[in-house]
Design a protein around this motif. Structure first.
Motif, mmCIF file in Angstrom:
data_model
loop_
_atom_site.group_PDB
_atom_site.id
_atom_site.type_symbol
_atom_site.label_atom_id
_atom_site.label_comp_id
_atom_site.label_asym_id
_atom_site.label_seq_id
_atom_site.Cartn_x
_atom_site.Cartn_y
_atom_site.Cartn_z
ATOM 1 N N MET A 159 0.866 -1.180 0.000
ATOM 2 C CA MET A 159 0.000 0.000 0.000
ATOM 3 C C MET A 159 0.904 1.231 0.000
ATOM 4 S SD MET A 159 -3.058 -0.956 2.670
ATOM 5 C CE MET A 159 -4.292 0.134 1.947
ATOM 6 N N ILE A 160 0.377 2.340 -0.537
ATOM 7 C CA ILE A 160 1.105 3.603 -0.488
ATOM 8 C C ILE A 160 0.171 4.698 0.020
ATOM 9 C CG2 ILE A 160 2.725 3.007 -2.341
ATOM 10 C CD1 ILE A 160 1.064 4.882 -4.165
ATOM 11 N N PHE A 161 0.775 5.675 0.705
ATOM 12 C CA PHE A 161 0.010 6.806 1.234
ATOM 13 C C PHE A 161 0.788 8.091 0.983
ATOM 14 C CE2 PHE A 161 -1.507 3.165 3.545
ATOM 15 C CZ PHE A 161 -2.883 3.359 3.539
ATOM 16 N N ALA A 162 0.079 9.123 0.553
ATOM 17 C CA ALA A 162 0.687 10.435 0.328
ATOM 18 C C ALA A 162 1.064 11.054 1.671
ATOM 19 C CB ALA A 162 -0.290 11.343 -0.419
ATOM 20 N N LEU A 163 2.144 11.815 1.681
ATOM 21 C CA LEU A 163 2.592 12.467 2.912
ATOM 22 C C LEU A 163 2.437 13.981 2.871
ATOM 23 C CD1 LEU A 163 5.735 10.293 3.676
ATOM 24 C CD2 LEU A 163 3.526 10.280 4.858
ATOM 25 N N ASP A 164 1.804 14.495 1.828
ATOM 26 C CA ASP A 164 1.543 15.938 1.745
ATOM 27 C C ASP A 164 0.666 16.362 2.920
ATOM 28 O OD1 ASP A 164 1.170 18.586 0.758
ATOM 29 O OD2 ASP A 164 -0.742 17.944 -0.099
ATOM 30 N N GLY A 165 1.217 17.154 3.825
ATOM 31 C CA GLY A 165 0.468 17.618 4.987
ATOM 32 C C GLY A 165 0.672 16.775 6.231
ATOM 33 N N ALA A 166 1.427 15.676 6.142
ATOM 34 C CA ALA A 166 1.625 14.795 7.299
ATOM 35 C C ALA A 166 2.294 15.536 8.453
ATOM 36 C CB ALA A 166 2.443 13.565 6.904
ATOM 37 N N GLY A 167 3.325 16.302 8.158
ATOM 38 C CA GLY A 167 4.033 17.031 9.212
ATOM 39 C C GLY A 167 3.123 17.991 9.947
ATOM 40 N N GLU A 168 2.325 18.758 9.206
ATOM 41 C CA GLU A 168 1.409 19.717 9.821
ATOM 42 C C GLU A 168 0.343 19.008 10.653
ATOM 43 O OE1 GLU A 168 2.109 19.701 6.529
ATOM 44 O OE2 GLU A 168 3.199 21.574 6.218
ATOM 45 N N ALA A 169 -0.179 17.884 10.123
ATOM 46 C CA ALA A 169 -1.200 17.131 10.852
ATOM 47 C C ALA A 169 -0.623 16.540 12.142
ATOM 48 C CB ALA A 169 -1.783 16.027 9.973
ATOM 49 N N MET A 170 0.604 15.996 12.073
ATOM 50 C CA MET A 170 1.221 15.426 13.273
ATOM 51 C C MET A 170 1.575 16.516 14.282
ATOM 52 S SD MET A 170 3.482 12.149 12.045
ATOM 53 C CE MET A 170 4.311 12.903 10.647
ATOM 54 N N ASP A 171 2.003 17.684 13.797
ATOM 55 C CA ASP A 171 2.303 18.795 14.709
ATOM 56 C C ASP A 171 1.044 19.236 15.447
ATOM 57 O OD1 ASP A 171 4.957 18.774 13.931
ATOM 58 O OD2 ASP A 171 4.784 20.524 12.609
ATOM 59 N N ARG A 172 -0.056 19.367 14.717
ATOM 60 C CA ARG A 172 -1.315 19.783 15.349
ATOM 61 C C ARG A 172 -1.804 18.719 16.328
ATOM 62 N NH1 ARG A 172 -7.064 19.626 14.020
ATOM 63 N NH2 ARG A 172 -8.040 21.350 15.150
ATOM 64 N N MET A 173 -1.663 17.449 15.952
ATOM 65 C CA MET A 173 -2.040 16.350 16.832
ATOM 66 C C MET A 173 -1.246 16.424 18.140
ATOM 67 S SD MET A 173 -1.161 12.320 16.234
ATOM 68 C CE MET A 173 0.589 12.686 16.509
ATOM 69 N N ALA A 174 0.071 16.599 18.031
ATOM 70 C CA ALA A 174 0.939 16.655 19.223
ATOM 71 C C ALA A 174 0.619 17.869 20.075
ATOM 72 C CB ALA A 174 2.394 16.675 18.792
ATOM 73 N N GLN A 175 0.380 19.006 19.435
ATOM 74 C CA GLN A 175 0.058 20.232 20.168
ATOM 75 C C GLN A 175 -1.263 20.091 20.923
ATOM 76 O OE1 GLN A 175 -0.255 23.758 17.762
ATOM 77 N NE2 GLN A 175 -0.365 25.106 19.526
ATOM 78 N N ALA A 176 -2.254 19.487 20.286
ATOM 79 C CA ALA A 176 -3.562 19.311 20.927
ATOM 80 C C ALA A 176 -3.470 18.348 22.111
ATOM 81 C CB ALA A 176 -4.579 18.794 19.905
ATOM 82 N N CYS A 177 -2.542 17.402 22.049
ATOM 83 C CA CYS A 177 -2.400 16.412 23.115
ATOM 84 C C CYS A 177 -1.759 17.009 24.368
ATOM 85 C CB CYS A 177 -1.571 15.230 22.622
ATOM 86 S SG CYS A 177 -1.507 13.840 23.762
ATOM 87 N N ARG A 178 -0.903 17.999 24.190
ATOM 88 C CA ARG A 178 -0.220 18.594 25.348
ATOM 89 C C ARG A 178 -1.212 19.367 26.215
ATOM 90 N NH1 ARG A 178 3.332 20.623 21.293
ATOM 91 N NH2 ARG A 178 4.828 19.007 20.808
ATOM 92 N N PRO A 179 -1.103 19.216 27.547
ATOM 93 C CA PRO A 179 -2.033 19.922 28.443
ATOM 94 C C PRO A 179 -1.775 21.420 28.461
ATOM 95 C CG PRO A 179 -0.529 18.497 29.695
ATOM 96 C CD PRO A 179 -0.207 18.336 28.251
#
Length: 179
Positions: A159-179
């Protein structure tokens, strides 16, 4: 019809993104688009999950990076494939070798656990990779994520998956997780 369609589409997307539907139904909120990726918050009572997800390449599958409240530094990688029918029980179906690779970078070898969830139409694959932090770093800068899972000795699944936007999505995910 024009006002019902966006609400219906959003409701269907929430069911797909929330994970196991019958056993545990998470609420999906704050969905934000980042190229081919999305970031979101899933909640059930006081429990919170944070997800970065690529769901554009396949109509019946998505790849996600996830963290949970209280464990923001311990992400897990998961692939969900829709089987089209609800599963009768939760079970680990198989544990197979898996390789993940971003562009022409490092080949990350590890294990993939195939499992079903009772009442859910999905088939879940969770990856266990010794060098996962390096893979996540490569995903932030790369273009394509390639997966190979060996369902049997001569039975690879690619399988293949595009990574366009992965960094931004992971950054937002990590930021939202922090208290």
């Amino acid at each position: 019809m024009s006002t019902r369609f966006p609400r219906l589409a959003a409701a269907l997307m929430a069911l797909i993104l929330a994970g196991p539907a019958a056993a545990v139904q998470f609420n999906v909120a704050e969905i934000q688009r980042h190229g081919a990726w999305q970031s979101m918050i899933l909640s059930l009572g006081e429990e919170r999950l944070y997800r970065a997800l690529e769901g554009d390449n396949y109509a019946d599958a998505h790849f996600s990076v996830n963290v949970s409240q209280g464990a923001c530094e311990a992400p897990w990688l998961e692939l969900r494939v829709d089987l089209g029918e609800h599963q009768p029980e939760s079970q680990v179906v198989n544990l197979v070798p898996a390789d993940l690779r971003v562009d022409e970078q490092t080949i990350h070898s590890g294990q993939a656990e195939f499992r079903t969830e009772r009442g859910d139409s999905g088939f879940y694959i969770r990856f266990d990779l010794p060098e996962q932090p390096l893979l996540l770093d490569e995903m932030r800068r790369g273009e394509i994520l390639r997966l190979r899972m060996m369902r049997g000795p001569d039975d690879p699944w690619f399988m293949i998956f595009a990574l366009d936007g992965a960094g931004e999505a992971m950054d937002r995910m990590a930021q939202a997780c922090r208290p």
